[in-house]
Design an enzyme around this catalytic site. Sequence first.
Site, short mmCIF file in Angstrom:
data_model
loop_
_atom_site.label_atom_id
_atom_site.label_comp_id
_atom_site.label_asym_id
_atom_site.label_seq_id
_atom_site.Cartn_x
_atom_site.Cartn_y
_atom_site.Cartn_z
N ILE A 1 0.87 -1.22 -0.02
CA ILE A 1 0.00 0.05 -0.04
C ILE A 1 0.90 1.07 0.10
O ILE A 1 0.76 2.08 -0.64
CB ILE A 1 -0.90 -0.16 1.17
CG1 ILE A 1 -2.04 -1.30 1.13
CG2 ILE A 1 -1.74 1.22 1.40
CD1 ILE A 1 -2.67 -1.18 2.54
N TYR B 1 -2.98 -7.48 17.24
CA TYR B 1 -2.98 -6.48 16.17
C TYR B 1 -4.22 -5.79 16.15
O TYR B 1 -4.07 -4.51 16.08
CB TYR B 1 -2.95 -7.53 14.90
CG TYR B 1 -3.28 -6.77 13.57
CD1 TYR B 1 -2.24 -5.87 13.15
CD2 TYR B 1 -4.50 -6.67 12.92
CE1 TYR B 1 -2.35 -5.18 11.99
CE2 TYR B 1 -4.69 -5.94 11.71
CZ TYR B 1 -3.57 -5.42 11.28
OH TYR B 1 -3.58 -4.48 10.14
N LYS C 1 -4.23 -1.62 16.13
CA LYS C 1 -5.02 -0.96 15.21
C LYS C 1 -6.02 0.06 15.67
O LYS C 1 -6.38 1.18 15.42
CB LYS C 1 -5.58 -1.72 14.06
CG LYS C 1 -4.65 -2.44 13.25
CD LYS C 1 -4.03 -1.51 12.32
CE LYS C 1 -2.77 -1.11 12.69
NZ LYS C 1 -2.28 -0.24 11.32
N THR D 1 -0.85 -7.62 0.51
CA THR D 1 0.39 -7.17 0.59
C THR D 1 1.37 -8.16 1.57
O THR D 1 1.01 -9.07 1.99
CB THR D 1 0.62 -5.94 1.55
OG1 THR D 1 0.07 -6.12 2.92
CG2 THR D 1 -0.53 -4.95 0.74
#
Length: 407
Positions: free
Chosen positions: A92, A255, A259, A292
Amino acid sequence: PAIAASQVRGFVEMVQRARRSAGVAAVAALFYLGCTFLAPSTRPSRTQRHALRTPVMEAEDVEPTSFTVNVGGSPSSSSGKVAVITGASTGIGLATVEGLLKSGEYGTVIMAGRDSQKHLEAMEGLKENMPNLTVPVQLRYLPLDLASLQSVRSFKEAFYGLNIELHTLILNAGVMALPQRKQTEDGYEYQFGVNHLGHFLLANLLIDKLALTGTERDPARVIALSSSAHQIPSKLLKGDLGDLQSDEYTPWGAYGQSKLANLLFSYELDRRCRAKGLRVVSNALHPGVVNTELFRYAGPSPDLGLFPVQNLTKPLLRYVLKTPEDGAKTSVLLATQPEGKLSGRYWQDGRPTASVDFDPLSDLPQAAKEMLPFRPKFTSYDPKVWEELWNESEILVGLRPEDVMVL
């Protein structure tokens, strides 16, 4: 064994439902994770908080590795805007840099990351793939390791040494779902340290420069890549700052918590900039579920029971996941378009949306819902939690009164 067509269709439909709701990881994680509540507490001033911590590491007194690649010609020192983006050598981030180049808005893009060789290859690739770029842009690499607070401070010194403005800061880099708990150089849980603390310190060290550059007509922009995975249950999701280091470690829980921290940081930065009258806007975004390098760790997980993404057939993987170019569209929009002047929003697919605008349990059978020990909590809309996390983060990164003058 061969996979039946009906099974493939069923899997794809399931993933599409999950993407519409919250992303693959967030929906799956609701089956397995729980958390507890902790009431907010009173925090001391920044000066007092700094005194609670041992002295921070100073910036390294060495000449950092830096190089430039000119795309579309040799830009003048005053042409176009200046952007800093982390994690821009692949995925990204690299697609976002390409979008900035194509926009014609930027004359300098600072690509910040660890691997100088990967960044050089990425920069040369952009130059090769964009031979007809009409607006000249200077790509510059500066080293940055978000797992080292000393490295973040060194980056700030190197950037200030360039004596240029800063119009846009894109906090793009990240790691996802490390199978085993590991720590940063400073002893913090790696996902929280890289995804949140490193970016938190970086933004604070650069906010004075952003505030000087921004105008009422064209405010400076801070863009934080969060994720719909911020809704994966964690202690922070219920306002509990007691396990930010994920001592009770699960890959996806840690994670999701990191975030969520990105999102809360973005909201609190917007609130503070408004309160001080700064010409700086702050937005967070969910780029989508993108194919990704982040997925290199998305193997079997004890908290989700996930199978390795690598085992999916390539055609199916391409169908389910966004391309990096699609994932970068919202970042590019916020960095280049008038919509990016809005502030304090959470963006998805090119538009502002609610941090929680769905029932993540809606697709579960009623029997499964009744087995879960919690219901979703709208922590992302709680300013007390924003401030609590900000103040705690200041302590963890050793932010000093002299580091930030405008906030």
